[in-house]
Design a protein around this motif. Structure first.
Motif, mmCIF file in Angstrom:
data_model
loop_
_atom_site.group_PDB
_atom_site.id
_atom_site.type_symbol
_atom_site.label_atom_id
_atom_site.label_comp_id
_atom_site.label_asym_id
_atom_site.label_seq_id
_atom_site.Cartn_x
_atom_site.Cartn_y
_atom_site.Cartn_z
ATOM 1 N N ARG A 49 0.816 -1.212 0.000
ATOM 2 C CA ARG A 49 0.000 0.000 0.000
ATOM 3 C C ARG A 49 0.856 1.272 0.000
ATOM 4 N NH1 ARG A 49 -5.023 -1.774 0.509
ATOM 5 N NH2 ARG A 49 -5.476 -3.684 1.682
ATOM 6 N N GLU A 50 2.109 1.163 0.408
ATOM 7 C CA GLU A 50 3.003 2.326 0.378
ATOM 8 C C GLU A 50 3.385 2.717 -1.049
ATOM 9 O OE1 GLU A 50 6.264 1.187 2.838
ATOM 10 O OE2 GLU A 50 5.213 1.625 4.703
ATOM 11 N N ASN A 51 3.240 1.772 -1.981
ATOM 12 C CA ASN A 51 3.459 2.045 -3.405
ATOM 13 C C ASN A 51 4.856 2.604 -3.682
ATOM 14 O OD1 ASN A 51 2.578 1.927 -6.087
ATOM 15 N ND2 ASN A 51 1.870 4.055 -6.064
ATOM 16 N N ASP A 52 5.854 2.005 -3.028
ATOM 17 C CA ASP A 52 7.259 2.382 -3.238
ATOM 18 C C ASP A 52 7.930 1.215 -3.967
ATOM 19 O OD1 ASP A 52 10.020 2.783 -3.044
ATOM 20 O OD2 ASP A 52 9.883 3.703 -1.058
ATOM 21 N N PRO A 53 8.070 1.299 -5.298
ATOM 22 C CA PRO A 53 8.562 0.160 -6.077
ATOM 23 C C PRO A 53 9.899 -0.389 -5.613
ATOM 24 C CG PRO A 53 7.644 1.826 -7.540
ATOM 25 C CD PRO A 53 7.699 2.435 -6.169
ATOM 26 N N GLU A 54 10.831 0.472 -5.295
ATOM 27 C CA GLU A 54 12.155 0.013 -4.885
ATOM 28 C C GLU A 54 12.092 -0.704 -3.536
ATOM 29 O OE1 GLU A 54 14.983 -0.024 -6.682
ATOM 30 O OE2 GLU A 54 13.614 0.636 -8.263
ATOM 31 N N LYS A 55 11.317 -0.167 -2.613
ATOM 32 C CA LYS A 55 11.168 -0.797 -1.303
ATOM 33 C C LYS A 55 10.492 -2.154 -1.442
ATOM 34 C CE LYS A 55 9.392 0.026 3.366
ATOM 35 N NZ LYS A 55 8.640 0.989 4.231
ATOM 36 N N ILE A 56 9.481 -2.223 -2.297
ATOM 37 C CA ILE A 56 8.770 -3.484 -2.514
ATOM 38 C C ILE A 56 9.719 -4.531 -3.085
ATOM 39 C CG2 ILE A 56 6.985 -4.616 -3.903
ATOM 40 C CD1 ILE A 56 5.373 -1.978 -3.663
ATOM 41 N N LYS A 57 10.449 -4.181 -4.129
ATOM 42 C CA LYS A 57 11.360 -5.136 -4.768
ATOM 43 C C LYS A 57 12.429 -5.629 -3.802
ATOM 44 C CE LYS A 57 12.525 -2.551 -8.294
ATOM 45 N NZ LYS A 57 13.125 -2.106 -9.583
ATOM 46 N N ASN A 58 13.026 -4.716 -3.058
ATOM 47 C CA ASN A 58 14.099 -5.114 -2.146
ATOM 48 C C ASN A 58 13.568 -5.922 -0.964
ATOM 49 O OD1 ASN A 58 16.751 -4.007 -3.124
ATOM 50 N ND2 ASN A 58 15.537 -2.135 -3.209
ATOM 51 N N SER A 59 12.359 -5.632 -0.533
ATOM 52 C CA SER A 59 11.764 -6.407 0.555
ATOM 53 C C SER A 59 11.499 -7.841 0.115
ATOM 54 C CB SER A 59 10.459 -5.753 1.021
ATOM 55 O OG SER A 59 10.704 -4.491 1.614
ATOM 56 N N TYR A 60 10.959 -8.013 -1.096
ATOM 57 C CA TYR A 60 10.705 -9.356 -1.596
ATOM 58 C C TYR A 60 12.010 -10.114 -1.833
ATOM 59 C CZ TYR A 60 5.658 -9.522 -2.040
ATOM 60 O OH TYR A 60 4.312 -9.594 -1.751
ATOM 61 N N VAL A 85 7.600 -8.131 -8.923
ATOM 62 C CA VAL A 85 8.997 -8.175 -8.469
ATOM 63 C C VAL A 85 9.770 -9.314 -9.120
ATOM 64 C CG1 VAL A 85 8.259 -7.265 -6.220
ATOM 65 C CG2 VAL A 85 8.668 -9.721 -6.462
ATOM 66 N N TYR A 86 9.116 -10.165 -9.883
ATOM 67 C CA TYR A 86 9.732 -11.398 -10.380
ATOM 68 C C TYR A 86 11.041 -11.131 -11.139
ATOM 69 C CZ TYR A 86 10.399 -15.710 -13.035
ATOM 70 O OH TYR A 86 10.931 -16.851 -13.599
ATOM 71 N N ASP A 87 11.017 -10.234 -12.105
ATOM 72 C CA ASP A 87 12.204 -10.001 -12.930
ATOM 73 C C ASP A 87 13.359 -9.425 -12.127
ATOM 74 O OD1 ASP A 87 11.001 -10.976 -15.212
ATOM 75 O OD2 ASP A 87 10.374 -9.012 -15.952
ATOM 76 N N PHE A 88 13.065 -8.759 -11.023
ATOM 77 C CA PHE A 88 14.107 -8.219 -10.155
ATOM 78 C C PHE A 88 14.675 -9.290 -9.230
ATOM 79 C CE2 PHE A 88 15.348 -6.294 -6.068
ATOM 80 C CZ PHE A 88 16.333 -5.411 -6.488
ATOM 81 N N VAL A 89 13.791 -10.099 -8.649
ATOM 82 C CA VAL A 89 14.215 -11.057 -7.615
ATOM 83 C C VAL A 89 14.796 -12.334 -8.201
ATOM 84 C CG1 VAL A 89 13.425 -12.476 -5.675
ATOM 85 C CG2 VAL A 89 12.547 -10.148 -5.951
ATOM 86 N N GLN A 90 14.159 -12.911 -9.235
ATOM 87 C CA GLN A 90 14.551 -14.236 -9.720
ATOM 88 C C GLN A 90 16.030 -14.348 -10.095
ATOM 89 O OE1 GLN A 90 12.690 -17.731 -10.381
ATOM 90 N NE2 GLN A 90 14.774 -17.497 -9.673
ATOM 91 N N PRO A 91 16.620 -13.373 -10.800
ATOM 92 C CA PRO A 91 18.045 -13.519 -11.149
ATOM 93 C C PRO A 91 18.991 -13.477 -9.949
ATOM 94 C CG PRO A 91 16.971 -11.876 -12.547
ATOM 95 C CD PRO A 91 16.043 -12.154 -11.414
ATOM 96 N N LYS A 92 18.509 -13.046 -8.804
ATOM 97 C CA LYS A 92 19.374 -12.843 -7.643
ATOM 98 C C LYS A 92 19.300 -13.994 -6.639
ATOM 99 C CE LYS A 92 19.101 -7.798 -8.031
ATOM 100 N NZ LYS A 92 18.371 -7.812 -9.311
ATOM 101 N N ILE A 93 18.505 -15.027 -6.938
ATOM 102 C CA ILE A 93 18.447 -16.199 -6.079
ATOM 103 C C ILE A 93 18.683 -17.441 -6.925
ATOM 104 C CG2 ILE A 93 16.929 -15.119 -4.367
ATOM 105 C CD1 ILE A 93 14.584 -16.616 -5.610
ATOM 106 N N ASP A 94 18.983 -18.546 -6.278
ATOM 107 C CA ASP A 94 19.373 -19.768 -7.001
ATOM 108 C C ASP A 94 18.281 -20.832 -7.010
ATOM 109 O OD1 ASP A 94 21.937 -18.802 -7.653
ATOM 110 O OD2 ASP A 94 22.659 -19.315 -5.648
#
Length: 229
Positions: A49-60, A85-94
């Motif tokens: 609900r805070e609608n902060d894209p960077e915060k959302i992506k980094n939190s996930y 957040v998929y395209d941001f998170v998926q490459p950073k985990i194994d």
């Protein structure tokens, strides 16, 4: 069985549905006397609900890394909208994130659907993370409500459904939108918010519906049971 990491909380109502379905679907395959290994992280819906894209992506990303470090073999995000957040998170985990669009596409292909209507939150309808993946990876076209109906489609979800409020007014509105999408050529309707299948049931309409919660849980069940083969 494979340990599945779950990211829930948006909303907790739909997270309960995911947890119930995963236990039921696995039980149908291996017997009701057993249940799957699940690792749930329920975040505060205030984040979205805070609608902060960077915060959302980094939190996930932080949550996904915690689940991976705790032994999860894959992750399921228990809602449609957070797949942004998929395209941001998926490459950073194994470990894989089981994408909800792939679950939709699997069912659509089995039933021969090539053009789908999509109902969901404004980010889900306007963003590319769901219908873009359907188009690029699966060659499935997606239609969304007309521009003048987008805000109301989103409002019912954000102000009512995610709060556990399911009204006749909301049901009538979404059934009308489904018919309008069908009139434009949609062969089936994606209920692209995990609360929508709690409001709209197959008995409510003759238009084929794709329950993303059910389909996503089925995809996750297949992954869980890979370790049981």
């Amino acid at each position: 069985m494979n340990l599945l990491g779950m990211i829930g909380g948006t909303s907790w109502h739909s997270t309960i549905e995911y947890y119930r379905l995963l236990n039921e679907l696995v039980g149908e395959e291996i017997g009701k006397q057993q249940n799957p290994p699940l690792l749930l992280y329920s975040l505060n819906v205030k984040l979205m609900r805070e609608n902060d894209p960077e915060k959302i992506k980094n939190s996930y990303l932080e949550i996904a890394q915690k689940l991976e470090n705790a032994g999860a073999r894959a992750i399921i995000i228990c809602a449609n909208t957070p797949h942004l957040v998929y395209d941001f998170v998926q490459p950073k985990i194994d470990i894989p994130i089981l994408h909800i669009a792939d679950a939709i596409a699997k069912e659509a292909k089995q039933k021969g659907f090539k053009k789908l209507g999509l109902l969901g939150t404004k980010p889900t309808m306007k963003g590319s993370f769901l219908h873009g993946r359907l188009a690029e990876k699966h060659q499935i076209e997606t239609l969304v409500p007309a521009q003048e109906h987008i805000d109301e489609t989103h409002r019912f979800i954000s102000e009512e459904l995610t709060q556990g409020k399911f009204t006749d007014a909301a049901k009538d509105f979404y059934l009308e939108q489904m018919q309008l999408l069908k009139d434009r050529g949609a062969e089936a309707i994606i209920l692209g918010c995990t609360e929508l299948p709690m409001l709209i049931k197959e008995k409510d309409t003759k238009i084929p519906i794709l329950d993303t919660t059910q389909l996503h849980a089925q995809l996750a069940t297949e992954f869980i049971l890979k370790g049981n083969n």
